[in-house]
Design an enzyme around this catalytic site. Structure first.
Site, PDB file in Angstrom:
ATOM      1  N   LEU A   1      -4.710-100.424 -70.191  1.00 27.48           N
ATOM      2  CA  LEU A   1      -5.290-101.760 -70.301  1.00 27.48           C
ATOM      3  C   LEU A   1      -4.258-102.878 -70.239  1.00 27.48           C
ATOM      4  O   LEU A   1      -4.573-104.034 -70.493  1.00 27.48           O
ATOM      5  CB  LEU A   1      -6.129-101.858 -71.580  1.00 27.48           C
ATOM      6  CG  LEU A   1      -7.297-100.859 -71.640  1.00 27.48           C
ATOM      7  CD1 LEU A   1      -8.036-100.986 -72.956  1.00 27.48           C
ATOM      8  CD2 LEU A   1      -8.235-101.024 -70.459  1.00 27.48           C
ATOM      9  N   CYS A   2      -3.013-102.552 -69.890  1.00 26.24           N
ATOM     10  CA  CYS A   2      -1.977-103.586 -69.724  1.00 26.24           C
ATOM     11  C   CYS A   2      -2.168-104.314 -68.400  1.00 26.24           C
ATOM     12  O   CYS A   2      -2.475-103.695 -67.386  1.00 26.24           O
ATOM     13  CB  CYS A   2      -0.580-102.965 -69.739  1.00 26.24           C
ATOM     14  SG  CYS A   2       0.026-102.596 -71.372  1.00 26.24           S
ATOM     15  N   HIS A   3      -1.942-105.613 -68.433  1.00 22.42           N
ATOM     16  CA  HIS A   3      -1.994-106.405 -67.209  1.00 22.42           C
ATOM     17  C   HIS A   3      -0.718-106.189 -66.400  1.00 22.42           C
ATOM     18  O   HIS A   3       0.369-106.128 -66.976  1.00 22.42           O
ATOM     19  CB  HIS A   3      -2.095-107.903 -67.541  1.00 22.42           C
ATOM     20  CG  HIS A   3      -3.380-108.285 -68.186  1.00 22.42           C
ATOM     21  ND1 HIS A   3      -3.598-108.141 -69.542  1.00 22.42           N
ATOM     22  CD2 HIS A   3      -4.518-108.794 -67.678  1.00 22.42           C
ATOM     23  CE1 HIS A   3      -4.819-108.553 -69.832  1.00 22.42           C
ATOM     24  NE2 HIS A   3      -5.398-108.958 -68.721  1.00 22.42           N
TER      25      HIS A   3
ATOM     26  N   MET B   1       4.742-104.836 -74.571  1.00 24.67           N
ATOM     27  CA  MET B   1       4.561-103.474 -74.068  1.00 24.67           C
ATOM     28  C   MET B   1       5.640-103.124 -73.048  1.00 24.67           C
ATOM     29  O   MET B   1       6.120-101.983 -73.018  1.00 24.67           O
ATOM     30  CB  MET B   1       3.165-103.301 -73.459  1.00 24.67           C
ATOM     31  CG  MET B   1       2.045-103.398 -74.485  1.00 24.67           C
ATOM     32  SD  MET B   1       2.224-102.265 -75.878  1.00 24.67           S
ATOM     33  CE  MET B   1       2.156-100.699 -75.042  1.00 24.67           C
ATOM     34  N   GLU B   2       6.028-104.090 -72.238  1.00 30.08           N
ATOM     35  CA  GLU B   2       7.080-103.841 -71.247  1.00 30.08           C
ATOM     36  C   GLU B   2       8.416-103.579 -71.920  1.00 30.08           C
ATOM     37  O   GLU B   2       9.186-102.695 -71.493  1.00 30.08           O
ATOM     38  CB  GLU B   2       7.168-105.019 -70.272  1.00 30.08           C
ATOM     39  CG  GLU B   2       6.006-105.112 -69.300  1.00 30.08           C
ATOM     40  CD  GLU B   2       4.674-105.576 -69.901  1.00 30.08           C
ATOM     41  OE1 GLU B   2       3.645-105.467 -69.216  1.00 30.08           O
ATOM     42  OE2 GLU B   2       4.653-106.051 -71.064  1.00 30.08           O
TER      43      GLU B   2
ATOM     44  N   ASP C   1      16.471 -86.420 -71.120  1.00 25.79           N
ATOM     45  CA  ASP C   1      16.350 -85.603 -69.910  1.00 25.79           C
ATOM     46  C   ASP C   1      17.716 -85.204 -69.368  1.00 25.79           C
ATOM     47  O   ASP C   1      17.929 -84.059 -68.983  1.00 25.79           O
ATOM     48  CB  ASP C   1      15.563 -86.349 -68.837  1.00 25.79           C
ATOM     49  CG  ASP C   1      15.453 -85.541 -67.556  1.00 25.79           C
ATOM     50  OD1 ASP C   1      14.988 -84.385 -67.625  1.00 25.79           O
ATOM     51  OD2 ASP C   1      15.849 -86.055 -66.496  1.00 25.79           O
TER      52      ASP C   1
END
Length: 162
Positions: free
Chosen positions: A78-80, A116-117, A131
């Protein structure tokens, strides 16, 4: 109408939706996030010396973190999608704690924030370190990923309590 007790990604019927930001003003938006990965001292020595089998661990993790910030809307449903104007990622080696701290700052000029970014950048940076080093240390632990501050928008500035 929403307030601090309402979850904005749900409508009145409880259905998930992308928040409508169309009426919001474009403003400068900035978010800073951070996190840590703990590891064996020998693993940290490999990273610092540049002798890890897969190459420059922190350099590659920085590029991965930037790419993660740019792809956040592909990962979080739901992130733009945002046109980011700046992403910086810094790593701080903490020898006594056998850790690497990651800090990301993300900026845009738009209708919605970039928390969020920034969080995605940090987590992808830490995952990349994992990793690249997992062959010698599967017990690494990523921890304390959080937003430290955000600026811009209707809600203004916010700083995490220290």
């Amino acid at each position: 109408m929403t307030n601090d007790t309402n979850l904005t990604h749900f409508d009145s019927a409880g259905q998930a939706h992308m928040v409508d930001v169309g009426a919001k003003a474009d403003t400068q938006r900035v978010a800073v996030a951070a996190g840590t990965i703990r590891m064996k001292p020998d693993t940290l020595t490999l990273i610092v010396s540049g002798n890890a089998k897969k190459g420059d661990v922190l350099g590659i993790a920085r590029i991965a973190a930037i790419m993660g910030a740019k792809r956040t809307s592909d990962l979080i449903p739901l992130c733009h999608p945002l046109a980011l104007t700046r992403v910086t990622v810094d790593f701080d080696v903490d020898q006594p704690a056998s850790s690497v701290h990651c800090r990301a700052q993300v900026e845009t000029f738009g209708k919605t924030g970039v928390e969020m970014e920034a969080l995605t950048a940090v987590q992808i940076g830490l995952l990349t370190i994992y990793d690249m080093c997992k062959a010698v240390d599967r017990g690494m632990v990523m921890t304390n990923v959080r937003v430290l501050e955000k600026h811009g928008g209707k809600s203004g500035d916010w700083l995490a309590a220290v």
